[in-house]
Design a protein around this motif. Structure first.
Motif, PDB file in Angstrom:
ATOM      1  N   ILE A 228       0.841  -1.206   0.000  1.00  0.00           N
ATOM      2  CA  ILE A 228       0.000   0.000   0.000  1.00  0.00           C
ATOM      3  C   ILE A 228       0.871   1.249   0.000  1.00  0.00           C
ATOM      4  O   ILE A 228       0.625   2.208  -0.755  1.00  0.00           O
ATOM      5  CB  ILE A 228      -0.945  -0.007   1.225  1.00  0.00           C
ATOM      6  N   THR A 231       2.782   1.842  -3.426  1.00  0.00           N
ATOM      7  CA  THR A 231       1.986   2.136  -4.632  1.00  0.00           C
ATOM      8  C   THR A 231       1.038   3.321  -4.468  1.00  0.00           C
ATOM      9  O   THR A 231       0.274   3.622  -5.387  1.00  0.00           O
ATOM     10  CB  THR A 231       1.170   0.893  -5.047  1.00  0.00           C
ATOM     11  N   LYS A 232       1.085   3.998  -3.339  1.00  0.00           N
ATOM     12  CA  LYS A 232       0.083   5.032  -3.061  1.00  0.00           C
ATOM     13  C   LYS A 232       0.129   6.204  -4.030  1.00  0.00           C
ATOM     14  O   LYS A 232      -0.892   6.858  -4.273  1.00  0.00           O
ATOM     15  CB  LYS A 232       0.226   5.540  -1.625  1.00  0.00           C
ATOM     16  N   ASP A 233       1.283   6.504  -4.615  1.00  0.00           N
ATOM     17  CA  ASP A 233       1.398   7.669  -5.488  1.00  0.00           C
ATOM     18  C   ASP A 233       1.301   7.339  -6.983  1.00  0.00           C
ATOM     19  O   ASP A 233       1.439   8.220  -7.827  1.00  0.00           O
ATOM     20  CB  ASP A 233       2.726   8.390  -5.225  1.00  0.00           C
ATOM     21  N   THR A 236      -3.655   5.696 -10.881  1.00  0.00           N
ATOM     22  CA  THR A 236      -4.546   4.584 -11.264  1.00  0.00           C
ATOM     23  C   THR A 236      -5.948   5.113 -11.548  1.00  0.00           C
ATOM     24  O   THR A 236      -6.940   4.405 -11.388  1.00  0.00           O
ATOM     25  CB  THR A 236      -4.600   3.520 -10.144  1.00  0.00           C
ATOM     26  N   VAL A 242      -8.238   0.225  -6.816  1.00  0.00           N
ATOM     27  CA  VAL A 242      -7.219  -0.752  -6.434  1.00  0.00           C
ATOM     28  C   VAL A 242      -7.465  -1.151  -4.984  1.00  0.00           C
ATOM     29  O   VAL A 242      -7.575  -0.293  -4.103  1.00  0.00           O
ATOM     30  CB  VAL A 242      -5.804  -0.172  -6.590  1.00  0.00           C
ATOM     31  N   TYR A 244      -6.546  -3.955  -1.631  1.00  0.00           N
ATOM     32  CA  TYR A 244      -5.477  -4.747  -1.022  1.00  0.00           C
ATOM     33  C   TYR A 244      -6.054  -5.601   0.100  1.00  0.00           C
ATOM     34  O   TYR A 244      -6.848  -5.126   0.919  1.00  0.00           O
ATOM     35  CB  TYR A 244      -4.402  -3.841  -0.420  1.00  0.00           C
ATOM     36  N   LYS A 262      -6.965   1.908  -2.282  1.00  0.00           N
ATOM     37  CA  LYS A 262      -6.066   2.995  -2.675  1.00  0.00           C
ATOM     38  C   LYS A 262      -6.895   4.272  -2.882  1.00  0.00           C
ATOM     39  O   LYS A 262      -7.910   4.255  -3.558  1.00  0.00           O
ATOM     40  CB  LYS A 262      -5.331   2.618  -3.957  1.00  0.00           C
ATOM     41  N   GLY A 263      -6.446   5.374  -2.284  1.00  0.00           N
ATOM     42  CA  GLY A 263      -7.122   6.644  -2.472  1.00  0.00           C
ATOM     43  C   GLY A 263      -8.327   6.873  -1.590  1.00  0.00           C
ATOM     44  O   GLY A 263      -9.034   7.873  -1.740  1.00  0.00           O
ATOM     45  N   SER A 264      -8.596   5.965  -0.653  1.00  0.00           N
ATOM     46  CA  SER A 264      -9.736   6.144   0.244  1.00  0.00           C
ATOM     47  C   SER A 264      -9.508   7.349   1.151  1.00  0.00           C
ATOM     48  O   SER A 264      -8.391   7.593   1.617  1.00  0.00           O
ATOM     49  CB  SER A 264      -9.935   4.891   1.091  1.00  0.00           C
ATOM     50  N   PRO A 267      -7.929   5.876   5.236  1.00  0.00           N
ATOM     51  CA  PRO A 267      -7.026   4.781   4.860  1.00  0.00           C
ATOM     52  C   PRO A 267      -7.300   3.462   5.583  1.00  0.00           C
ATOM     53  O   PRO A 267      -6.911   2.404   5.092  1.00  0.00           O
ATOM     54  CB  PRO A 267      -5.638   5.326   5.235  1.00  0.00           C
TER      55      PRO A 267
END
Length: 278
Positions: A228, A231-233, A236, A242, A244, A262-264, A267
């Motif tokens: 997480i 890949t956060k930046d 997508t 995305v 996990y 991702k992007g929530s 988090p």
């Protein structure tokens, strides 16, 4: 001379699952196909082997909880089993190179088979499996070079039970030693695949879907957390999101709220596999 054999619907299900998943072990057969004792399964599979429907081999069990030297039966299709699949599906494409793999790859396939089993066996009020696409059928090349191809470990096509709506989920079972740049590269390729809408003309996808969602499955919680973070930046924005989770959670409750997104905005919020991300 081999004893005469009469195929049952369970054998048809076995051949179709072997076609989709390539390799299955005796634990999968016991849980999904036969719901019988292992000795009874061994007798039945031996008869199927003698008639040329399946073939088997022994695979060493590599697990810290088990002593060295143990092994288990692993099965794959043989010629007559493939012919049965052709009769059932109308056609079947099979490449013998798919079964000529390293033990590590076979283990990876067996783990994905367990994921498939969890979605297949655990009922859900809202979704069902429309189709499972294995690695070969879910991969897609949209440009030349290594960066022009996606190669999921599998793809799940879900169908809503109350509406004629389908959703696509690309599955990535992450290896424990996978490097940060590999995961980032995968997500960049998925985003490009979705951006140019390759899913609309991918022959193996036989229903209309929106951009697929990407699901990463990690073996351990700390590995998921690192993924997480790594890949956060990555952009997508063209995907459907995305998610996990861990192998333990997806095997226990694949349709439950077990996924970080991702992007929530929160988090630590957990989502279901098709929930909107906010």
């Amino acid at each position: 001379m081999a004893k005469e054999i009469f195929l049952t619907p369970r054998e048809q299900e076995l051949f179709l699952d072997l076609y989709d998943l390539i390799f299955l072990d005796v634990d999968y057969l016991q849980k999904v196909i036969y719901q019988s004792s292992k000795p009874a399964i061994y007798r039945r599979t031996k008869l199927l082997e003698e008639h040329g429907y399946i073939t088997s081999f022994r695979l060493a069990i590599v697990d810290k909880a088990n002593p060295a030297g143990r092994s288990k039966n692993v099965y794959t299709l043989d010629s007559k089993g493939l012919e049965e699949v052709r009769e059932l599906l109308g056609e079947a494409r099979w490449d013998t190179r798919w079964t000529d793999r390293t033990p590590s790859h076979i283990y990876h396939c067996l783990e994905m088979a367990n994921v498939h089993a969890s979605f297949k066996l655990i009922d859900n009020d809202h979704f069902g499996i429309h189709e499972w696409l294995n690695e070969s059928r879910s991969q897609y090349r949209f440009a030349d070079g290594r960066d022009g191809q996606i190669k999921p470990d599998g793809m799940l096509l879900l169908k809503a039970k109350s509406h004629d709506i389908h959703a696509g989920v690309m599955l990535e079972l992450e290896r424990s030693k996978q490097r940060k740049d590999v995961s980032i590269g995968k997500l960049k390729r998925y985003n490009r695949y979705c951006e140019i809408k390759c899913f609309t003309d991918q022959e193996s996808i036989d229903v209309d879907i929106a951009a697929p969602r990407i699901v990463f499955i990690s073996v351990k919680e700390n590995e998921m957390r690192n993924l997480i973070l790594h890949t956060k930046d990555v952009n997508t924005s063209s995907t459907k999101g995305v998610l996990y989770t861990t192998m333990e959670k997806i095997l226990a409750d694949p349709y439950g709220k077990i996924f970080f997104a991702k992007g929530s905005s929160n988090p630590e919020q957990l989502y279901g596999i098709a929930d909107p991300i906010n």
